[in-house]
Design a protein around this motif. Structure first.
Motif, PDB file in Angstrom:
ATOM      1  N   GLU A   1       5.273   0.655  -9.984  1.00 50.53           N
ATOM      2  CA  GLU A   1       4.556   0.034  -8.867  1.00 50.53           C
ATOM      3  C   GLU A   1       4.716   0.883  -7.607  1.00 50.53           C
ATOM      4  OE1 GLU A   1       5.766  -4.005  -8.328  1.00 50.53           O
ATOM      5  OE2 GLU A   1       5.319  -4.543 -10.412  1.00 50.53           O
ATOM      6  N   VAL A   2       3.618   1.100  -6.903  1.00 54.03           N
ATOM      7  CA  VAL A   2       3.689   1.843  -5.641  1.00 54.03           C
ATOM      8  C   VAL A   2       3.137   0.949  -4.527  1.00 54.03           C
ATOM      9  CG1 VAL A   2       3.245   4.030  -4.492  1.00 54.03           C
ATOM     10  CG2 VAL A   2       3.198   3.933  -6.984  1.00 54.03           C
ATOM     11  N   PRO A   3       4.011   0.269  -3.797  1.00 55.39           N
ATOM     12  CA  PRO A   3       3.565  -0.700  -2.784  1.00 55.39           C
ATOM     13  C   PRO A   3       2.720  -0.051  -1.698  1.00 55.39           C
ATOM     14  CG  PRO A   3       5.945  -0.868  -3.168  1.00 55.39           C
ATOM     15  CD  PRO A   3       5.473   0.353  -3.885  1.00 55.39           C
TER      16      PRO A   3
ATOM     17  N   LEU B   1       5.728  -8.744  14.246  1.00 52.94           N
ATOM     18  CA  LEU B   1       5.636  -7.639  13.303  1.00 52.94           C
ATOM     19  C   LEU B   1       5.914  -6.339  14.034  1.00 52.94           C
ATOM     20  CD1 LEU B   1       2.286  -8.692  11.562  1.00 52.94           C
ATOM     21  CD2 LEU B   1       4.627  -9.258  10.867  1.00 52.94           C
ATOM     22  N   GLY B   2       6.402  -5.365  13.303  1.00 48.88           N
ATOM     23  CA  GLY B   2       6.651  -4.100  13.972  1.00 48.88           C
ATOM     24  C   GLY B   2       6.760  -2.940  13.011  1.00 48.88           C
ATOM     25  N   VAL B   3       6.406  -1.769  13.503  1.00 51.49           N
ATOM     26  CA  VAL B   3       6.678  -0.533  12.773  1.00 51.49           C
ATOM     27  C   VAL B   3       7.260   0.479  13.752  1.00 51.49           C
ATOM     28  CG1 VAL B   3       4.772  -0.910  11.160  1.00 51.49           C
ATOM     29  CG2 VAL B   3       4.405   0.530  13.129  1.00 51.49           C
ATOM     30  N   TYR B   4       8.170   1.272  13.247  1.00 49.82           N
ATOM     31  CA  TYR B   4       8.712   2.345  14.079  1.00 49.82           C
ATOM     32  C   TYR B   4       9.004   3.548  13.200  1.00 49.82           C
ATOM     33  CZ  TYR B   4      12.962  -0.140  12.513  1.00 49.82           C
ATOM     34  OH  TYR B   4      13.915  -0.793  11.766  1.00 49.82           O
ATOM     35  N   PHE B   5       8.917   4.711  13.821  1.00 52.95           N
ATOM     36  CA  PHE B   5       9.198   5.953  13.097  1.00 52.95           C
ATOM     37  C   PHE B   5       9.935   6.850  14.075  1.00 52.95           C
ATOM     38  CE2 PHE B   5       7.323   8.794   9.566  1.00 52.95           C
ATOM     39  CZ  PHE B   5       8.402   9.656   9.626  1.00 52.95           C
ATOM     40  N   ALA B   6      11.210   7.074  13.803  1.00 48.81           N
ATOM     41  CA  ALA B   6      12.024   7.907  14.688  1.00 48.81           C
ATOM     42  C   ALA B   6      12.292   9.248  14.026  1.00 48.81           C
ATOM     43  CB  ALA B   6      13.343   7.209  14.998  1.00 48.81           C
ATOM     44  N   THR B   7      12.061  10.313  14.757  1.00 46.97           N
ATOM     45  CA  THR B   7      12.402  11.649  14.259  1.00 46.97           C
ATOM     46  C   THR B   7      13.566  12.197  15.084  1.00 46.97           C
ATOM     47  OG1 THR B   7      10.631  12.544  15.621  1.00 46.97           O
ATOM     48  CG2 THR B   7      10.121  12.185  13.308  1.00 46.97           C
TER      49      THR B   7
ATOM     50  N   ASP C   1      10.711 -23.550  10.220  1.00 46.49           N
ATOM     51  CA  ASP C   1      10.422 -22.698   9.074  1.00 46.49           C
ATOM     52  C   ASP C   1      10.503 -21.254   9.571  1.00 46.49           C
ATOM     53  OD1 ASP C   1       9.436 -21.341   6.918  1.00 46.49           O
ATOM     54  OD2 ASP C   1       7.468 -22.308   6.915  1.00 46.49           O
ATOM     55  N   THR C   2      11.474 -20.502   9.096  1.00 49.51           N
ATOM     56  CA  THR C   2      11.633 -19.140   9.620  1.00 49.51           C
ATOM     57  C   THR C   2      12.051 -18.162   8.531  1.00 49.51           C
ATOM     58  OG1 THR C   2      12.808 -17.766  11.238  1.00 49.51           O
ATOM     59  CG2 THR C   2      14.063 -19.572  10.272  1.00 49.51           C
ATOM     60  N   TYR C   3      11.557 -16.956   8.657  1.00 55.73           N
ATOM     61  CA  TYR C   3      11.996 -15.893   7.741  1.00 55.73           C
ATOM     62  C   TYR C   3      11.927 -14.565   8.476  1.00 55.73           C
ATOM     63  CZ  TYR C   3      13.009 -13.457   3.452  1.00 55.73           C
ATOM     64  OH  TYR C   3      13.631 -12.695   2.498  1.00 55.73           O
ATOM     65  N   GLU C   4      12.958 -13.762   8.333  1.00 55.51           N
ATOM     66  CA  GLU C   4      12.937 -12.460   8.994  1.00 55.51           C
ATOM     67  C   GLU C   4      13.332 -11.361   8.033  1.00 55.51           C
ATOM     68  OE1 GLU C   4      15.789 -11.846  12.035  1.00 55.51           O
ATOM     69  OE2 GLU C   4      17.272 -13.181  11.179  1.00 55.51           O
ATOM     70  N   LEU C   5      12.666 -10.232   8.240  1.00 57.56           N
ATOM     71  CA  LEU C   5      12.757  -9.143   7.282  1.00 57.56           C
ATOM     72  C   LEU C   5      12.748  -7.811   8.028  1.00 57.56           C
ATOM     73  CD1 LEU C   5      12.427  -8.324   4.254  1.00 57.56           C
ATOM     74  CD2 LEU C   5       9.966  -8.503   4.595  1.00 57.56           C
ATOM     75  N   ASN C   6      13.632  -6.918   7.614  1.00 56.16           N
ATOM     76  CA  ASN C   6      13.606  -5.563   8.162  1.00 56.16           C
ATOM     77  C   ASN C   6      13.831  -4.573   7.026  1.00 56.16           C
ATOM     78  OD1 ASN C   6      15.911  -3.392   9.821  1.00 56.16           O
ATOM     79  ND2 ASN C   6      13.695  -3.353  10.088  1.00 56.16           N
ATOM     80  N   ARG C   7      12.920  -3.623   6.917  1.00 49.08           N
ATOM     81  CA  ARG C   7      13.082  -2.590   5.899  1.00 49.08           C
ATOM     82  C   ARG C   7      13.063  -1.212   6.552  1.00 49.08           C
ATOM     83  NH1 ARG C   7      13.195  -5.070   1.374  1.00 49.08           N
ATOM     84  NH2 ARG C   7      11.785  -6.735   0.806  1.00 49.08           N
ATOM     85  N   ASN C   8      14.002  -0.378   6.129  1.00 50.78           N
ATOM     86  CA  ASN C   8      14.075   0.976   6.675  1.00 50.78           C
ATOM     87  C   ASN C   8      14.014   2.002   5.560  1.00 50.78           C
ATOM     88  OD1 ASN C   8      14.605   0.512   9.611  1.00 50.78           O
ATOM     89  ND2 ASN C   8      16.277  -0.683   8.728  1.00 50.78           N
ATOM     90  N   LEU C   9      13.298   3.055   5.846  1.00 53.04           N
ATOM     91  CA  LEU C   9      13.151   4.151   4.899  1.00 53.04           C
ATOM     92  C   LEU C   9      13.800   5.387   5.520  1.00 53.04           C
ATOM     93  CD1 LEU C   9      11.805   4.897   2.213  1.00 53.04           C
ATOM     94  CD2 LEU C   9       9.659   5.208   3.458  1.00 53.04           C
TER      95      LEU C   9
ATOM     96  N   LEU D   1       1.805   9.458   0.707  1.00 57.24           N
ATOM     97  CA  LEU D   1       1.250   8.211   0.168  1.00 57.24           C
ATOM     98  C   LEU D   1       2.281   7.088   0.203  1.00 57.24           C
ATOM     99  CD1 LEU D   1      -0.830   9.107  -3.037  1.00 57.24           C
ATOM    100  CD2 LEU D   1      -1.670   8.080  -0.922  1.00 57.24           C
ATOM    101  N   VAL D   2       3.498   7.413  -0.198  1.00 59.41           N
ATOM    102  CA  VAL D   2       4.540   6.381  -0.258  1.00 59.41           C
ATOM    103  C   VAL D   2       4.861   5.859   1.149  1.00 59.41           C
ATOM    104  CG1 VAL D   2       6.984   5.958  -0.776  1.00 59.41           C
ATOM    105  CG2 VAL D   2       5.545   7.147  -2.442  1.00 59.41           C
ATOM    106  N   VAL D   3       4.940   6.772   2.119  1.00 60.95           N
ATOM    107  CA  VAL D   3       5.256   6.344   3.486  1.00 60.95           C
ATOM    108  C   VAL D   3       4.105   5.534   4.082  1.00 60.95           C
ATOM    109  CG1 VAL D   3       5.697   7.150   5.838  1.00 60.95           C
ATOM    110  CG2 VAL D   3       6.897   8.183   3.930  1.00 60.95           C
ATOM    111  N   ARG D   4       2.886   6.013   3.871  1.00 57.13           N
ATOM    112  CA  ARG D   4       1.731   5.232   4.333  1.00 57.13           C
ATOM    113  C   ARG D   4       1.722   3.857   3.669  1.00 57.13           C
ATOM    114  NH1 ARG D   4      -3.754   7.198   5.812  1.00 57.13           N
ATOM    115  NH2 ARG D   4      -3.451   8.968   7.198  1.00 57.13           N
ATOM    116  N   GLY D   5       2.012   3.852   2.384  1.00 57.07           N
ATOM    117  CA  GLY D   5       2.038   2.593   1.647  1.00 57.07           C
ATOM    118  C   GLY D   5       3.098   1.654   2.185  1.00 57.07           C
ATOM    119  N   PHE D   6       4.236   2.217   2.532  1.00 60.07           N
ATOM    120  CA  PHE D   6       5.340   1.449   3.090  1.00 60.07           C
ATOM    121  C   PHE D   6       4.914   0.734   4.375  1.00 60.07           C
ATOM    122  CE2 PHE D   6       9.052   1.653   6.046  1.00 60.07           C
ATOM    123  CZ  PHE D   6       9.906   0.781   5.383  1.00 60.07           C
TER     124      PHE D   6
END
Ligand SMILES: Nc1ncnc2c1ncn2[C@@H]1O[C@H](COP(=O)(O)OP(=O)(O)OP(=O)(O)O)[C@@H](O)[C@H]1O
Ligand SMILES: [Mg+2]
Lengths: 250, 360
Positions: free
Chosen positions: A95-97, B206-212, B263-271, B325-330
Motif C-alpha cells: 500500500e502506498v498512502p 490541520l497542518g503540514v510542515y517541512f523543515a530542512t 469528541d476529540t482526536y489528535e494525530l501527528n505524523r513525522n517523516l 511520490l511517497v512524500v507527496r502521498g504523505f
C-alpha cells in the motif's frame, strides 16, 4: 526474443542471529513466450527467488548470477531491472498512502517508456486495461493498494503487467486469494500479455487450478532453496496427488 | 489580561512552553530586545467581496493569553487589523491577505482579528512571505452558526522569525477549520489554539510542515473543551531533512469536567528523511470527565518505508521519483483539504523542491 538466465543463485537474509542462507544454488532459464511454473512447500524460498531477481534490498546475493540477454541484472538498481524488462507481480502488493493508482501508473509508464504517454490515448489505455480485468474505473482515483481486497490487489498487479509490457514476468502466487471468476479473468490477462508481447512467465503457485488456464511449458519443484525436479505439465498433477514428501526428505 | 511586568516573564528556556524553542534565534522577540519597526504589514491582496471589510481599529483582546510574546504585542499596541464578515453572508471566493514589505533589522508586533457574524461562511487565506521578524496576536471570533476555513501559509524567506498565536473562540454550533502550512523561515513558532464557549462547535486543526537544514518549526496546539458537546480534530504532518532541521509538535487537549459529550482526536505524523534532523512530538490529553463520546491521540515518527520504495521502483520509477511520490502521498491527505488548486500545486512544488534541495 529475451532470455533470463539464473545460474547457481545463492541468497541470504540478515536476521538478528546473523545471515541465513535461503537460496542454495538456483538454476533456471526463461525465454520469451515460455511459461515456467514453480511449485514448492511454504518457506522453501520461492518468494525469495522472485524478490532477489527484482532486487529487494532485504536480500543479500551470496553467489551466482542473473542475466537478461547477457546484461548483469544483479548489478542493476531496482528501477533499472524494470526498465530492462523484468516485472514482479507480488505475493503481497504494498500500500502506498496518498498516491493514486492513476498517478502511479502514469509515473511508471513514463519511466518505462522514456516519455510521458499522450494524455488522450493514455486515459483510454488505462480504462481498457481496467475493464479487461473487471476493475471498477473508480480504482484509478484510489490510493495504490490502500484498502484493496486481496483479490483486488492481484488484479491490480496483472493490470500493471498488461500496461507496462515487460519481457519477463514473475508472478508470485497471483492466484492465491482469487475467487473462481477472478482466477479466470486474471489468467486471461496473463495470456493476453503472452500473446501480445511474447511474455516469458515464471508462475509461482500452490495450486494446479491456475495451470488449467495458463498452460505451463515446464514445471519445477522448489524445495529447500533450490530446484529439485523439473518436468512437463503432468508433474503438476503428480504433485497435487502426492504432495512434496518425496522432495523434502530430511 | 495579565498585569505582570513583561520583563518578569522573559522566558529562560526552562519553562515547559519554551523548552524546545531556540531563544537565541528569536531576534529579541521574547525578551524585548527587538527594535520595533514602524510597519503594519498585513494587507488585503485581492478585491474584498461584498459583506467583507478590512480596517484598522482599536480593539480589546478577545481572550486571555499566557504567552509572553503575545503579552508584549498587546502591551505595545491596541491597533488591530480587523477582517470582518457580516452576519448571514456566504462568501464564495477565498479572501486573500498577504504581507507588504518586511525587514530583518527591526521587528513588527502585529494584532489581527478575524470575525464572522452569525451564520456567516468564509475561507480566509493569509500568505506569509518575505524577510521579516514578526510577532503576531491573531484572534478569530466565530459567532453562532458561522463557519470559517482559515489557511495560513508560512512561506517566509530563510532568515525570518515568526512567533504567533492563532486563537479561535468558537460560539454555539460554529465550525472552524484551520490549515497551517509552514515551509519557510528560520524560526517559526505558532500556537494554534481553540476555545469553545458554547456547545455544538467543531474545530479541525490541520497542518503540514517541512523543515530542512537548520530550520526550527514549532506548532503548539491547545484545544480547550470548556463546554459540553464540542468536537475537535487535530492532524499535523511533517517532514524533516538535513542537519539540525528541528520540528516540535505539542498537542494539548483539555476536556474540562463540564465538557460532557466531547469528541476529540489528535494525530501527528513525522517523516524523517535524513540523519541529523529531530522531530519532537508530544500529544497531551487531559480528561476531567468520563462522560465523553471519544478522546484519543496518536503520534508517529518514521523513515521512508523500504517496501513502498521497492514497490514503486519495481515499476521502473527511479529512487528519486519514488521518494517524491511517497512524500507527496504523505502530505496529500492534508494538502487536498486546502481546496484551492493553485495553492495546492504551489505547495506540492515547494515540497518537491525542499526534497530535492535536501538531496534526500
Ligand atoms: N528476516 C528473516 N529471518 C529469518 N528467516 C527469514 C527471514 N526472511 C525470510 N526468511 C525465511 O526464508 C524462507 C523462505 O521464505 P520465502 O518467502 O521465500 O518462502 P516461499 O517459498 O515464498 O513460501 P510461501 O509458499 O509460504 O510463500 C522462509 O523459511 C522464511 O521464514
Ligand atoms: Mg512466497
Amino acid at each position: 526474443m529475451s532470455t533470463l538466465e539464473i545460474r547457481n543463485l545463492q541468497v541470504s537474509v540478515n536476521t538478528d542471529a546473523g545471515a541465513v542462507e535461503i537460496l542454495k544454488g538456483v538454476d533456471l532459464t526463461i525465454t520469451s513466450g515460455e511459461t515456467h511454473a514453480i511449485m514448492g512447500p511454504n518457506g522453501s524460498g520461492k518468494s525469495t527467488l522472485a524478490y532477489s531477481i527484482a532486487g529487494h534490498p532485504k536480500y543479500t546475493i551470496v553467489g551466482g548470477s542473473v542475466t537478461l540477454d547477457g546484461a548483469d541484472v544483479l548489478d542493476m538498481t531496482v528501477d533499472e531491472r524494470a526498465k530492462a524488462g523484468l516485472f514482479l507481480a507480488m505475493q503481497y502488493p504494498v500500500e502506498v498512502p496518498g498516491v493514486s493508482v492513476s498517478n502511479f501508473l502514469r509515473t511508471a509508464a513514463t519511466a518505462l517508456r522514456g516519455e510521458a504517454p499522450k494524455l488522450r490515448t493514455w486515459v483510454g489505455e488505462v480504462k481498457e486495461a481496467m475493464e479487461a480485468l473487471n476493475m471498477d474505473p473508480a480504482f484509478a482515483s484510489r490510493n495504490v493498494n490502500e484498502g484493496f481486497s486481496g483479490g483486488e490487489k492481484k488484479r491490480h498487479e496483472i493490470m500493471q503487467l498488461e500496461l507496462l509490457k515487460p519481457k519477463i514476468a514473475i508472478l508470485d502466487e497471483t492466484d492465491s486469494g482469487l475467487d473462481v471468476d477472478a482466477l479466470r479473468i486474471v489468467s486471461e490477462g496473463v495470456n493476453r500479455a503472452k500473446e501480445n508481447n511474447n511474455l516469458g512467465v515464471v508462475l509461482i503457485t500452490h495450486y494446479t487450478r491456475i495451470l488449467k488456464y495458463i498452460k505451463p511449458d515446464f514445471v519445477h519443484v522448489f524445495a529447500n532453496g533450490r530446484i529439485v525436479e523439473e518436468g512437463g505439465p503432468d508433474l503438476a498433477d503428480k504433485l497435487e496427488a502426492n504432495g512434496y514428501a518425496d522432495y523434502v526428505s530430511k | 489580561m495579565s498585569l505582570l511586568a513583561t520583563n518578569y516573564l522573559t522566558p529562560t528556556g526552562r519553562e515547559e512552553a519554551w523548552r524546545f524553542t531556540p531563544l537565541k534565534r528569536m531576534r529579541g522577540l521574547h525578551d524585548g530586545a527587538a527594535v520595533i519597526g514602524d510597519r503594519a504589514s498585513l494587507i488585503s491582496t485581492h478585491v474584498l467581496p461584498a459583506g467583507v471589510t478590512f480596517v484598522r481599529e482599536s480593539l480589546e483582546p478577545l481572550a486571555e493569553s499566557d504567552d509572553v510574546i503575545i503579552e508584549r504585542v498587546r502591551g505595545f499596541s491596541s491597533n488591530v487589523a480587523h477582517l470582518s464578515i457580516t452576519a448571514n453572508t456566504e462568501v464564495g471566493q477565498p479572501i486573500f491577505l498577504g504581507r507588504s514589505k518586511g525587514a530583518l533589522d527591526t521587528a513588527e508586533l502585529s494584532r489581527v482579528r478575524i470575525s464572522l457574524g452569525n451564520h456567516a461562511t468564509a475561507t480566509v487565506v493569509i500568505e506569509n512571505t518575505g524577510d521579516t521578524v514578526l510577532a503576531e496576536d491573531l484572534e478569530i471570533s466565530l459567532a453562532p452558526g458561522s463557519s470559517l476555513t482559515f489557511i495560513t501559509l508560512q512561506e517566509f524567506e530563510s532568515q525570518s522569525v515568526y512567533a504567533a498565536r492563532h486563537h479561535a473562540v468558537i460560539d454555539k454550533d460554529a465550525r472552524y477549520k484551520s490549515i497551517t502550512v509552514t515551509v519557510g523561515g528560520d524560526v517559526v513558532r505558532i500556537l494554534p489554539t481553540v476555545e469553545f464557549i458554547a456547545p455544538g462547535g467543531s474545530a479541525e486543526l490541520l497542518g503540514v510542515y517541512f523543515a530542512t537544514a537548520g530550520q526550527f518549526f514549532e506548532h503548539r496546539m491547545h484545544v480547550d473543551h470548556a463546554v459540553p458537546h464540542a468536537k475537535s480534530r487535530v492532524n499535523f504532518k511533517g517532514a524533516l531533512s538535513g542537519r539540525d532541521a528541528h520540528t516540535v509538535w505539542i498537542g494539548d487537549v483539555l476536556i474540562r469536567a463540564v465538557a460532557e459529550g466531547t469528541d476529540t482526536y489528535e494525530l501527528n505524523r513525522n517523516l524523517l528523511l535524513s540523519d541529523g534532523a529531530r522531530a519532537d512530538s508530544v500529544p497531551n490529553l487531559e480528561i476531567e470527565t468520563g462522560e465523553i463520546v471519544g478522546a484519543g491521540h496518536a503520534s508517529t515518527t518514521g523513515r521512508f518505508d523500504d517496501e513502498q520504495l521497492f514497490y514503486l521502483m519495481s515499476r521502473g520509477i527511479t529512487l528519486e521519483n519514488a521518494r517524491r511520490l511517497v512524500v507527496r502521498g504523505f502530505f496529500n491527505e492534508i494538502v487536498t483539504e486546502i481546496g484551492i488548486e493553485l495553492i495546492q500545486e504551489r505547495l506540492m512544488d515547494r515540497i518537491d523542491g525542499e526534497l530535492a534541495k535536501a538531496g534526500a
